[in-house]
Design a protein around this motif. Structure first.
Motif, PDB file in Angstrom:
ATOM      1  N   ALA A  41       0.676  -1.465   0.076  1.00 26.49           N
ATOM      2  CA  ALA A  41       0.187  -0.095   0.239  1.00 26.49           C
ATOM      3  C   ALA A  41       1.072   1.474  -0.195  1.00 26.49           C
ATOM      4  O   ALA A  41       0.216   2.924  -0.460  1.00 26.49           O
ATOM      5  CB  ALA A  41      -1.083   0.159   1.022  1.00 26.49           C
ATOM      6  N   VAL A  42       2.448   0.929   0.756  1.00 28.79           N
ATOM      7  CA  VAL A  42       2.629   2.471   1.119  1.00 28.79           C
ATOM      8  C   VAL A  42       3.317   2.434  -0.705  1.00 28.79           C
ATOM      9  O   VAL A  42       3.677   3.941  -1.363  1.00 28.79           O
ATOM     10  CB  VAL A  42       4.043   2.611   1.964  1.00 28.79           C
ATOM     11  N   LEU A  43       4.035   1.762  -1.277  1.00 25.81           N
ATOM     12  CA  LEU A  43       4.739   1.682  -2.491  1.00 25.81           C
ATOM     13  C   LEU A  43       3.140   2.177  -3.646  1.00 25.81           C
ATOM     14  O   LEU A  43       4.507   2.721  -4.478  1.00 25.81           O
ATOM     15  CB  LEU A  43       5.454  -0.040  -2.708  1.00 25.81           C
ATOM     16  N   THR A  44       2.325   1.551  -2.729  1.00 22.48           N
ATOM     17  CA  THR A  44       1.140   2.607  -4.137  1.00 22.48           C
ATOM     18  C   THR A  44       0.979   3.904  -4.130  1.00 22.48           C
ATOM     19  O   THR A  44       1.208   4.343  -5.075  1.00 22.48           O
ATOM     20  CB  THR A  44       0.001   1.973  -3.923  1.00 22.48           C
ATOM     21  N   ALA A  45       1.214   4.126  -3.532  1.00 20.56           N
ATOM     22  CA  ALA A  45       0.325   5.161  -2.860  1.00 20.56           C
ATOM     23  C   ALA A  45       2.056   6.079  -2.638  1.00 20.56           C
ATOM     24  O   ALA A  45       1.514   7.727  -3.258  1.00 20.56           O
ATOM     25  CB  ALA A  45       0.876   5.218  -0.775  1.00 20.56           C
ATOM     26  N   LEU A  46       2.970   5.480  -2.646  1.00 20.98           N
ATOM     27  CA  LEU A  46       4.360   6.611  -3.506  1.00 20.98           C
ATOM     28  C   LEU A  46       4.591   6.549  -4.270  1.00 20.98           C
ATOM     29  O   LEU A  46       5.122   7.822  -5.122  1.00 20.98           O
ATOM     30  CB  LEU A  46       5.487   6.008  -2.555  1.00 20.98           C
ATOM     31  N   VAL A  47       4.979   5.768  -5.541  1.00 21.22           N
ATOM     32  CA  VAL A  47       4.099   6.578  -6.865  1.00 21.22           C
ATOM     33  C   VAL A  47       3.673   7.539  -7.694  1.00 21.22           C
ATOM     34  O   VAL A  47       4.205   8.344  -8.496  1.00 21.22           O
ATOM     35  CB  VAL A  47       4.039   4.980  -7.435  1.00 21.22           C
ATOM     36  N   GLN A  48       2.463   7.427  -6.679  1.00 27.65           N
ATOM     37  CA  GLN A  48       1.702   8.824  -6.523  1.00 27.65           C
ATOM     38  C   GLN A  48       2.397  10.437  -6.648  1.00 27.65           C
ATOM     39  O   GLN A  48       1.939  11.974  -6.686  1.00 27.65           O
ATOM     40  CB  GLN A  48      -0.481   8.432  -6.313  1.00 27.65           C
ATOM     41  N   LYS A  49       3.141  10.281  -5.286  1.00 28.49           N
ATOM     42  CA  LYS A  49       4.313  11.130  -5.531  1.00 28.49           C
ATOM     43  C   LYS A  49       4.792  11.757  -6.058  1.00 28.49           C
ATOM     44  O   LYS A  49       4.955  11.164  -6.516  1.00 28.49           O
ATOM     45  CB  LYS A  49       4.974  10.954  -3.530  1.00 28.49           C
ATOM     46  N   ALA A  50       4.951  12.961  -5.981  1.00 28.29           N
ATOM     47  CA  ALA A  50       6.085  14.053  -7.303  1.00 28.29           C
ATOM     48  C   ALA A  50       7.605  14.139  -6.269  1.00 28.29           C
ATOM     49  O   ALA A  50       6.800  15.000  -4.574  1.00 28.29           O
ATOM     50  CB  ALA A  50       5.401  15.061  -7.244  1.00 28.29           C
ATOM     51  N   PRO A  51       8.123  14.292  -6.534  1.00 32.59           N
ATOM     52  CA  PRO A  51       9.362  14.101  -6.416  1.00 32.59           C
ATOM     53  C   PRO A  51      10.397  15.872  -5.223  1.00 32.59           C
ATOM     54  O   PRO A  51       8.940  16.660  -6.348  1.00 32.59           O
ATOM     55  CB  PRO A  51      10.764  14.610  -7.606  1.00 32.59           C
ATOM     56  N   LEU A  52      10.324  16.043  -4.393  1.00 33.25           N
ATOM     57  CA  LEU A  52      10.567  17.871  -3.977  1.00 33.25           C
ATOM     58  C   LEU A  52      11.657  18.461  -5.205  1.00 33.25           C
ATOM     59  O   LEU A  52      11.505  19.628  -5.286  1.00 33.25           O
ATOM     60  CB  LEU A  52      11.478  17.254  -2.638  1.00 33.25           C
TER      61      LEU A  52
END
Length: 321
Positions: A41-52
């Motif tokens: 679940a964490v990996l799935t959500a992390l893919v949706q995040k943009a890099p800083l």
């Protein structure tokens, strides 16, 4: 007896030294399966995040809209951009509210700079405060304001057209020019009467024509309660209390400011005596067209003549020389 403990955050099953092996193995398998689900679940959500750094945002990301006067490194939202662009174009017409439209308009009119310069040159200078108006009278008319001379004429015309009032009362007012301030001031009828009265009482009153009065003319109180009527350099003085015994008198003097030449006196009291006094050395004559009487009795005449007497009555005296 088995001991079933778990992690404090995610409640994963933990083994215990007091449990048999088969029981703890089952608990560890369950814990690993739970961890696998959470990590997925964490990996799935992390893919949706943009890099800083250099984040390639997609979709419709949002951000707080800065204030209209903000001058920082905050993100300018479309809302902020539109608001400031609206302020920039102001009331410009739709055909000239973009840079391209302005550029096209300037290119289509090569004399636009000359025309703009001429247009600006025809405007009034702020520093002149309307003093550079070409037609000031028309401008005043359009603004419904008047010059000082026009205002004076209008005030005079309005005053002349106002209804007349024959008998003013104390609260009535007149307009005067205040020489101290250079402005208009109001003067009540009560104040005007008081000022005239004070002036007459404190100054000599010069009259070129006849003076008539239906009432009494009263002299104000003075040291000797007297006043003078001057005619040229002569004077008639009427007063009381000037002499030690309180005589009322009428003095006639040939020189204003000098003592009397002739005086008619009456002593105080109901039966006060009457006296006539002539300070000069000339004769003292009493004459009239008829008989001279005293308390209704004829006073005998005394005649000195070179001719024979004629006429006369008993008691008259006649001397022939």
């Amino acid at each position: 007896m088995t001991i079933d403990t778990a992690t404090p955050n995610r409640n994963y099953p933990l083994p215990s030294g007091g449990n048999n092996l088969s029981h703890d193995v089952s608990r560890l398998i369950a814990a690993l399966q739970a961890v696998d689900v959470d990590v997925a679940a964490v990996l799935t959500a992390l893919v949706q995040k943009a890099p800083l750094l250099n984040a390639p945002l997609a979709g419709a990301p949002t951000a707080p809209t800065p204030g209209s006067t903000d001058n920082s490194t905050r993100i300018a939202t479309t809302q902020w951009v539109r608001a400031n662009f609206a302020d920039f174009i102001g009331a410009a017409p739709a055909a000239l509210d973009t840079i391209a439209e302005l550029a096209a308009a300037l290119q289509n009119n090569p004399n636009v700079i000359t025309e703009l310069t001429a247009m600006v040159g025809g405007k009034l200078a702020q520093s002149q405060n309307l003093n550079d108006l070409a037609d000031k009278p028309t401008a005043r008319t359009n603004l419904n304001v008047y010059s000082k001379s026009e205002t004076d004429l209008r005030v005079a015309a309005a005053t002349h057209a106002a209804p007349s009032k024959a008998t003013p009362v104390d609260a009535d007012e007149v307009t005067i020019y205040d020489s101290a301030t250079g402005l208009l001031a109001r003067l009540t009828w009560a104040n005007l009467k008081a000022a005239i009265k004070t002036y007459i009482q404190s100054a000599a009153l010069a009259i070129a024509g006849n003076l008539s009065a239906t009432g009494s003319i009263t002299q104000g109180a003075a040291a000797n309660a007297s006043g003078q009527i001057t005619l040229g350099n002569t004077a008639i003085e009427i007063g009381t209390g000037r002499t030690a015994d309180g005589f009322a008198y009428i003095d006639i003097t040939s020189t204003v400011g000098a003592d009397f030449n002739f005086r008619i006196m009456r002593a105080s009291g109901a039966n006060g005596a009457i006296g006539l006094s002539n300070t000069g050395t000339g004769s003292f004559d009493l004459s009239g067209g008829g008989n001279l009487t005293w308390n209704g009795t004829r006073i005998p005449t005394i005649t000195v003549s070179t001719a024979a007497p004629s006429g006369g009555v008993n008691g008259d005296l006649w001397f022939q020389v």
